[in-house]
Structures are given as structure tokens and as C-alpha cells.
Write a protein that holds these residues in place. Structure first.
Motif, PDB file in Angstrom:
ATOM      1  N   LEU A  35     -10.862  -3.761  -7.501  1.00  0.00           N
ATOM      2  CA  LEU A  35      -9.629  -4.394  -7.072  1.00  0.00           C
ATOM      3  C   LEU A  35      -9.834  -5.073  -5.729  1.00  0.00           C
ATOM      4  CD1 LEU A  35      -6.991  -1.646  -7.957  1.00  0.00           C
ATOM      5  CD2 LEU A  35      -7.986  -3.428  -9.413  1.00  0.00           C
ATOM      6  N   SER A  36      -9.179  -6.208  -5.565  1.00  0.00           N
ATOM      7  CA  SER A  36      -9.240  -6.950  -4.307  1.00  0.00           C
ATOM      8  C   SER A  36      -7.852  -7.074  -3.719  1.00  0.00           C
ATOM      9  CB  SER A  36      -9.812  -8.348  -4.537  1.00  0.00           C
ATOM     10  OG  SER A  36     -11.116  -8.283  -5.071  1.00  0.00           O
ATOM     11  N   CYS A  37      -7.801  -7.080  -2.407  1.00  0.00           N
ATOM     12  CA  CYS A  37      -6.547  -7.264  -1.684  1.00  0.00           C
ATOM     13  C   CYS A  37      -6.807  -8.335  -0.637  1.00  0.00           C
ATOM     14  CB  CYS A  37      -6.114  -5.957  -1.042  1.00  0.00           C
ATOM     15  SG  CYS A  37      -4.635  -6.091  -0.001  1.00  0.00           S
ATOM     16  N   ALA A  38      -6.225  -9.517  -0.838  1.00  0.00           N
ATOM     17  CA  ALA A  38      -6.405 -10.629   0.080  1.00  0.00           C
ATOM     18  C   ALA A  38      -5.253 -10.661   1.076  1.00  0.00           C
ATOM     19  CB  ALA A  38      -6.475 -11.935  -0.697  1.00  0.00           C
ATOM     20  N   ALA A  39      -5.598 -10.758   2.344  1.00  0.00           N
ATOM     21  CA  ALA A  39      -4.592 -10.780   3.404  1.00  0.00           C
ATOM     22  C   ALA A  39      -4.438 -12.183   3.962  1.00  0.00           C
ATOM     23  CB  ALA A  39      -4.980  -9.818   4.522  1.00  0.00           C
ATOM     24  N   SER A  40      -3.209 -12.529   4.323  1.00  0.00           N
ATOM     25  CA  SER A  40      -2.932 -13.795   4.999  1.00  0.00           C
ATOM     26  C   SER A  40      -1.858 -13.555   6.053  1.00  0.00           C
ATOM     27  CB  SER A  40      -2.457 -14.859   4.003  1.00  0.00           C
ATOM     28  OG  SER A  40      -1.262 -14.451   3.360  1.00  0.00           O
ATOM     29  N   GLY A  41      -1.843 -14.439   7.046  1.00  0.00           N
ATOM     30  CA  GLY A  41      -0.866 -14.273   8.120  1.00  0.00           C
ATOM     31  C   GLY A  41      -1.280 -13.273   9.160  1.00  0.00           C
ATOM     32  N   MET A  58     -10.390  -9.466   3.435  1.00  0.00           N
ATOM     33  CA  MET A  58     -10.054  -8.773   2.194  1.00  0.00           C
ATOM     34  C   MET A  58     -10.423  -7.296   2.268  1.00  0.00           C
ATOM     35  SD  MET A  58     -11.271 -11.563  -0.650  1.00  0.00           S
ATOM     36  CE  MET A  58     -10.430 -10.745  -2.011  1.00  0.00           C
ATOM     37  N   VAL A  59      -9.726  -6.518   1.471  1.00  0.00           N
ATOM     38  CA  VAL A  59     -10.026  -5.097   1.281  1.00  0.00           C
ATOM     39  C   VAL A  59     -10.239  -4.883  -0.211  1.00  0.00           C
ATOM     40  CG1 VAL A  59      -9.164  -2.743   1.505  1.00  0.00           C
ATOM     41  CG2 VAL A  59      -8.721  -4.413   3.311  1.00  0.00           C
ATOM     42  N   PHE A  60     -11.190  -4.014  -0.535  1.00  0.00           N
ATOM     43  CA  PHE A  60     -11.554  -3.793  -1.927  1.00  0.00           C
ATOM     44  C   PHE A  60     -11.417  -2.318  -2.297  1.00  0.00           C
ATOM     45  CE2 PHE A  60     -13.182  -8.002  -2.318  1.00  0.00           C
ATOM     46  CZ  PHE A  60     -13.734  -8.311  -1.077  1.00  0.00           C
ATOM     47  N   TRP A 106       3.433  -4.665   1.801  1.00  0.00           N
ATOM     48  CA  TRP A 106       2.953  -4.304   0.463  1.00  0.00           C
ATOM     49  C   TRP A 106       2.689  -5.557  -0.363  1.00  0.00           C
ATOM     50  CZ3 TRP A 106       2.321   0.758  -1.281  1.00  0.00           C
ATOM     51  CH2 TRP A 106       2.756   1.762  -0.401  1.00  0.00           C
ATOM     52  N   GLY A 107       1.675  -5.467  -1.211  1.00  0.00           N
ATOM     53  CA  GLY A 107       1.458  -6.505  -2.193  1.00  0.00           C
ATOM     54  C   GLY A 107       2.333  -6.284  -3.413  1.00  0.00           C
ATOM     55  N   GLN A 108       2.176  -7.164  -4.405  1.00  0.00           N
ATOM     56  CA  GLN A 108       3.019  -7.116  -5.595  1.00  0.00           C
ATOM     57  C   GLN A 108       2.460  -6.191  -6.668  1.00  0.00           C
ATOM     58  OE1 GLN A 108       0.736  -9.366  -5.117  1.00  0.00           O
ATOM     59  NE2 GLN A 108      -0.323  -9.471  -7.089  1.00  0.00           N
TER      60      GLN A 108
END
Length: 123
Positions: A20-26, A78-80, A113-115
Motif C-alpha cells: 500500500l502507498s500513501c501519497a502526501a501533499s500540502g 510517501m509512506v508505504f 486521513w486518506g479516503q
């Protein structure tokens, strides 16, 4: 607050792997502790893993210890979550979340939180 978007979920057979990947922005992912949580139908959202803000210390739920690995790539922002030896009981929607605390483990400690991304493990 940083915005988070998860990806990488899918359908896999028991014993298989997903990342799983978690992409951050802002904001920079390095400025936050990041956690992964999951929620199965009819159950409460539960902690899976987290990585601390500065020291990159990691922590895992007992149910995933030794099978899952959390990591962070600051260059990619990103966090994985590498998930190996998946079991049907790992089936859930997986969420990443961030906090400005150095480290956190509970839902209430995380502000962004992401979706979510669906992970389904078939037996």
C-alpha cells in the motif's frame, strides 16, 4: 493539514503480498508521524502500524507483527505498508493518517486521513 491519498489495495489470495502507498501533499511527510489503520465491515477502525516523525521508529499491532512493514520515502513524500503472508482476516479498508505528534497509535491522535483503499484476501 497534509492531504493523504492511499493506493495499492486489491484482491489477493491468502499467503500473498500487497504494498500500500500513501501519497502526501500540502506538506512534507517527514514533518508528521504516519499511521496505517484498517476497518472491516461491522468493526471499529483499528491500528495497524505507525512510523514516528523524527526518529522513524516503527510500531505494529500484534496481529501484523512480522508480516507487515511500514516505511517512509521522504524524497517521494510517501509512506508505504508492505503486507506479506496475508490472511483472510486482513480483509478491510486500509487508511493512512498523519499527526504532528512524534508518535501515535490511536485513531483520536491522528488529524488527517486518506479516503482508504480496499484490501480483500481470499481463502
Amino acid at each position: 493539514q497534509v492531504q493523504l491519498v492511499e493506493s495499492g489495495g486489491g484482491l489477493v489470495q491468502a499467503g500473498g503480498s500487497l504494498r500500500l502507498s500513501c501519497a502526501a501533499s500540502g506538506g512534507s511527510v517527514s514533518a508528521y508521524a504516519t499511521g496505517w489503520f484498517r476497518q472491516a465491515p461491522g468493526k471499529e477502525r483499528e491500528f495497524v502500524s505507525s512510523i514516528s516523525r523524527i526518529l522513524r521508529n516503527t510500531h505494529y499491532a500484534a496481529s501484523v507483527q512480522g508480516r507487515f512493514t511500514i516505511s517512509r520515502d521522504s524524497a517521494k513524500n510517501m509512506v508505504f505498508l508492505q503486507m506479506n503472508q496475508l490472511k483472510p482476516e486482513d480483509t478491510a479498508v486500509y487508511y493512512c493518517a498523519s499527526t504532528k505528534r512524534e508518535m501515535a497509535y490511536t485513531v483520536s491522535d491522528f488529524a488527517s486521513w486518506g479516503q482508504g483503499t480496499q484490501v480483500t484476501v481470499s481463502s
